[in-house]
Design an enzyme around this catalytic site. Structure first.
Site, PDB file in Angstrom:
ATOM      1  N   ASN A   1       0.872  -1.170   0.000  1.00  0.00           N
ATOM      2  CA  ASN A   1       0.000   0.000   0.000  1.00  0.00           C
ATOM      3  C   ASN A   1       0.909   1.219   0.000  1.00  0.00           C
ATOM      4  O   ASN A   1       1.370   1.673   1.043  1.00  0.00           O
ATOM      5  CB  ASN A   1      -0.916  -0.015   1.231  1.00  0.00           C
ATOM      6  CG  ASN A   1      -1.893   1.144   1.245  1.00  0.00           C
ATOM      7  OD1 ASN A   1      -1.854   2.030   0.393  1.00  0.00           O
ATOM      8  ND2 ASN A   1      -2.761   1.158   2.236  1.00  0.00           N
TER       9      ASN A   1
ATOM     10  N   ARG B   1      -2.811  -2.036  -3.307  1.00  0.00           N
ATOM     11  CA  ARG B   1      -4.013  -1.217  -3.129  1.00  0.00           C
ATOM     12  C   ARG B   1      -3.904  -0.011  -4.057  1.00  0.00           C
ATOM     13  O   ARG B   1      -2.896   0.682  -4.076  1.00  0.00           O
ATOM     14  CB  ARG B   1      -4.118  -0.740  -1.688  1.00  0.00           C
ATOM     15  CG  ARG B   1      -5.353   0.116  -1.437  1.00  0.00           C
ATOM     16  CD  ARG B   1      -5.358   0.687  -0.045  1.00  0.00           C
ATOM     17  NE  ARG B   1      -6.560   1.468   0.213  1.00  0.00           N
ATOM     18  CZ  ARG B   1      -6.774   2.151   1.317  1.00  0.00           C
ATOM     19  NH1 ARG B   1      -5.860   2.161   2.271  1.00  0.00           N
ATOM     20  NH2 ARG B   1      -7.892   2.827   1.477  1.00  0.00           N
TER      21      ARG B   1
ATOM     22  N   HIS C   1     -16.839   3.010   8.082  1.00  0.00           N
ATOM     23  CA  HIS C   1     -15.375   3.025   8.140  1.00  0.00           C
ATOM     24  C   HIS C   1     -14.968   4.366   8.731  1.00  0.00           C
ATOM     25  O   HIS C   1     -15.037   5.401   8.069  1.00  0.00           O
ATOM     26  CB  HIS C   1     -14.792   2.845   6.734  1.00  0.00           C
ATOM     27  CG  HIS C   1     -13.289   2.839   6.712  1.00  0.00           C
ATOM     28  ND1 HIS C   1     -12.549   1.688   6.558  1.00  0.00           N
ATOM     29  CD2 HIS C   1     -12.379   3.844   6.809  1.00  0.00           C
ATOM     30  CE1 HIS C   1     -11.266   1.984   6.572  1.00  0.00           C
ATOM     31  NE2 HIS C   1     -11.146   3.299   6.731  1.00  0.00           N
ATOM     32  N   LEU C   2     -14.546   4.347   9.995  1.00  0.00           N
ATOM     33  CA  LEU C   2     -14.268   5.577  10.718  1.00  0.00           C
ATOM     34  C   LEU C   2     -12.811   5.611  11.150  1.00  0.00           C
ATOM     35  O   LEU C   2     -12.409   4.916  12.097  1.00  0.00           O
ATOM     36  CB  LEU C   2     -15.177   5.695  11.947  1.00  0.00           C
ATOM     37  CG  LEU C   2     -16.687   5.519  11.713  1.00  0.00           C
ATOM     38  CD1 LEU C   2     -17.443   5.680  13.025  1.00  0.00           C
ATOM     39  CD2 LEU C   2     -17.183   6.494  10.667  1.00  0.00           C
ATOM     40  N   GLY C   3     -12.019   6.392  10.453  1.00  0.00           N
ATOM     41  CA  GLY C   3     -10.630   6.630  10.818  1.00  0.00           C
ATOM     42  C   GLY C   3     -10.362   8.112  10.662  1.00  0.00           C
ATOM     43  O   GLY C   3     -11.225   8.934  10.926  1.00  0.00           O
TER      44      GLY C   3
ATOM     45  N   GLY D   1      -9.929   9.312   7.748  1.00  0.00           N
ATOM     46  CA  GLY D   1     -10.924   9.416   6.686  1.00  0.00           C
ATOM     47  C   GLY D   1     -12.127   8.574   7.072  1.00  0.00           C
ATOM     48  O   GLY D   1     -11.974   7.497   7.654  1.00  0.00           O
TER      49      GLY D   1
ATOM     50  N   ASP E   1      -6.869  14.228  15.741  1.00  0.00           N
ATOM     51  CA  ASP E   1      -6.831  12.969  16.494  1.00  0.00           C
ATOM     52  C   ASP E   1      -7.932  12.995  17.544  1.00  0.00           C
ATOM     53  O   ASP E   1      -7.931  13.847  18.452  1.00  0.00           O
ATOM     54  CB  ASP E   1      -5.460  12.807  17.154  1.00  0.00           C
ATOM     55  CG  ASP E   1      -5.262  11.440  17.781  1.00  0.00           C
ATOM     56  OD1 ASP E   1      -6.221  10.895  18.361  1.00  0.00           O
ATOM     57  OD2 ASP E   1      -4.137  10.903  17.696  1.00  0.00           O
TER      58      ASP E   1
ATOM     59  N   GLY F   1      -9.983   2.645  12.667  1.00  0.00           N
ATOM     60  CA  GLY F   1      -9.394   3.062  13.934  1.00  0.00           C
ATOM     61  C   GLY F   1     -10.381   3.582  14.958  1.00  0.00           C
ATOM     62  O   GLY F   1     -10.387   3.142  16.118  1.00  0.00           O
TER      63      GLY F   1
ATOM     64  N   ASN G   1     -12.202   1.193  18.009  1.00  0.00           N
ATOM     65  CA  ASN G   1     -11.600   1.472  19.319  1.00  0.00           C
ATOM     66  C   ASN G   1     -12.321   2.511  20.173  1.00  0.00           C
ATOM     67  O   ASN G   1     -12.087   2.557  21.374  1.00  0.00           O
ATOM     68  CB  ASN G   1     -10.150   1.927  19.118  1.00  0.00           C
ATOM     69  CG  ASN G   1      -9.300   0.864  18.440  1.00  0.00           C
ATOM     70  OD1 ASN G   1      -9.189  -0.244  18.938  1.00  0.00           O
ATOM     71  ND2 ASN G   1      -8.717   1.180  17.298  1.00  0.00           N
TER      72      ASN G   1
ATOM     73  N   GLU H   1      -7.902  -5.002   5.429  1.00  0.00           N
ATOM     74  CA  GLU H   1      -7.739  -4.666   4.015  1.00  0.00           C
ATOM     75  C   GLU H   1      -6.576  -5.426   3.370  1.00  0.00           C
ATOM     76  O   GLU H   1      -6.671  -5.842   2.215  1.00  0.00           O
ATOM     77  CB  GLU H   1      -7.546  -3.151   3.869  1.00  0.00           C
ATOM     78  CG  GLU H   1      -8.794  -2.361   4.242  1.00  0.00           C
ATOM     79  CD  GLU H   1      -8.514  -0.881   4.421  1.00  0.00           C
ATOM     80  OE1 GLU H   1      -8.965  -0.086   3.588  1.00  0.00           O
ATOM     81  OE2 GLU H   1      -7.842  -0.526   5.418  1.00  0.00           O
TER      82      GLU H   1
END
Length: 409
Positions: free
Chosen positions: A8, A106, A222-224, A226, A296, A344, A348, A397
């Site tokens: 990646n 990727r 999908h929460l990071g 992005g 963050d 992420g 978490n 992934e």
């Protein structure tokens, strides 16, 4: 045995991992196998210095690599050094790189051209180059990774796995913007991203629920840094929040998500440049922009504990954006069987899951507080009596890319 190397490559980092397994294991494994080796090159802080990290089941190795030009120019040398840890030193796993059966990459943007993984050839490279205009930070780096591996392992087949592919079957009503249609036919449409993750977690959700994927209506979150949400009906992406670029949709770490396009016109008329607006919507907005603290979430929460009102507003806007985004996907599904959190933050941040679901009780979502706060791994965190299940799934992934490679052998 099949040995798969997954790469990646990005504009400021490169991640890699190695899997070795029997072909039938890719199709029958109930849970993803752990990679034998994981490598990271990160030159985001200082372009002339790359931090190298290598992790195996029982060892961890770190070093600093320098290059006078740095950045992408130094990647060729840095990548060779990274791969040498596979064949020499304390982390030796291969006699030579010729043992690698296949290499998977990727690729962020394949437009509407590809709806599945493909062997890399001249035409595939040309398509990746063509869509570099839409993903200038990602596609050129993805392509460079392929070219470097072609030099290092010239006899090894390579595979491109596209983040847009899972969204390739979006219905016309979902992918078409209300703009002059000639712009749509010229390629300005909703493509969607994070597809590798959304596809994997939807398949994993079916396994956890012990129901056929073809019968399920899911919203995958999908929460990071992005963030994107996708409506998955019968295993197919039928609506998603990201669009022509990964800037669209829900609020993110530094990206604004959906805003009134008139704001950009307003700023242009007052002297802002295209580059200024690019930085604004991609690097200066979202959690960072509202809070003034950080992108963050952990630092946002720490600031909230200290009474920072702007940090609290940023968090509240983030939660509301996710609730509104979830609700916007329901018409495409006609109902909901499960809400799935991943990446992420999704995996978490128990508080985010709690607060998002608290505003969606009208959907039949009721969390088991203990399972949400204390559980680990892939699991169902809804109350047993709740009509809609809520799952936490660790996205895999790299494994999804490796599996796609094996299927093409």
């Amino acid at each position: 045995m099949i040995t798969v190397l997954v790469l990646n490559a990005g504009s400021s980092s490169l991640k890699a991992c190695l899997y070795r397994l029997a072909p039938e294991m890719a199709a029958t494994a109930a849970t993803p196998p752990a990679p034998l080796w994981q490598g990271l090159l990160d030159w985001g802080q200082d372009p002339t210095v790359a931090r190298l990290k290598v992790t195996t089941a029982d060892q961890r190795y770190e070093a600093s690599l320098t290059h006078p030009e740095g950045g992408i120019a130094g990647l060729r040398d840095w990548l060779k050094t990274l791969l040498e840890t596979l064949t020499s030193g304390s982390t030796t796993l291969l006699e030579s790189l010729a043992e690698i059966t296949i290499i998977g990459h990727r690729v962020v943007h394949g437009g509407s051209r590809y709806q599945a993984a493909v062997r890399v050839d001249g035409q595939v490279k040309a398509t990746i180059t063509e869509f570099s205009e839409y993903a200038p930070l990602h596609n050129p780096a993805n392509l460079l990774g392929m070219e470097l591996m072609a030099d290092i392992c010239p006899q090894t087949p390579q595979v491109a796995v596209f983040d847009t592919a899972f969204h390739g079957q979006l219905p016309a009503v979902a992918r078409t913007y209300p703009i002059p249609y000639e712009l749509t036919t010229a390629g300005i449409q909703r493509y969607g991203f994070h597809g590798i993750s959304h596809q994997y977690v939807s398949e994993r959700a079916a396994t956890l629920l012990q129901r056929p994927l073809a019968a399920l209506r899911l919203i995958t979150c999908h929460l990071g840094n992005g963030c994107s949400l996708t409506a998955v009906k019968g295993g197919v992406s039928v609506e998603t929040t990201m669009g022509f670029t990964p800037t669209a949709g829900v609020m993110m770490g530094t990206r604004c998500g959906d805003i009134d396009p008139g704001i950009l016109l307003y700023l242009l008329r007052r002297g802002k440049t295209v580059e200024d607006l690019d930085r604004l919507v991609n690097r200066q907005s979202g959690l960072l922009g509202i809070s003034g603290v950080s992108n963050d979430l952990r630092q946002i929460l720490a600031a909230i504990d200290q009474g920072n009102a702007q940090a609290q507003l940023a968090y509240d806007c983030f939660i509301y954006s996710l609730q509104r985004g979830t609700a916007s996907l329901l018409p495409a599904l006609g109902g909901l069987d499960a809400l799935v959190f991943t990446a992420g933050i999704g995996e978490n941040a128990a508080g985010v899951r709690r607060d998002v679901c608290r505003g969606l009780g009208w959907l039949g979502i009721e969390l088991d507080s203990a399972a949400n706060e204390e559980g680990k791994g892939d699991r169902d965190i809804a109350l047993p009596t709740a009509p809609v299940r809520v799952l936490v799934v660790q996205t895999q992934e790299d494994w999804a890319i490796a599996r796609a490679c094996i299927q093409l052998l």
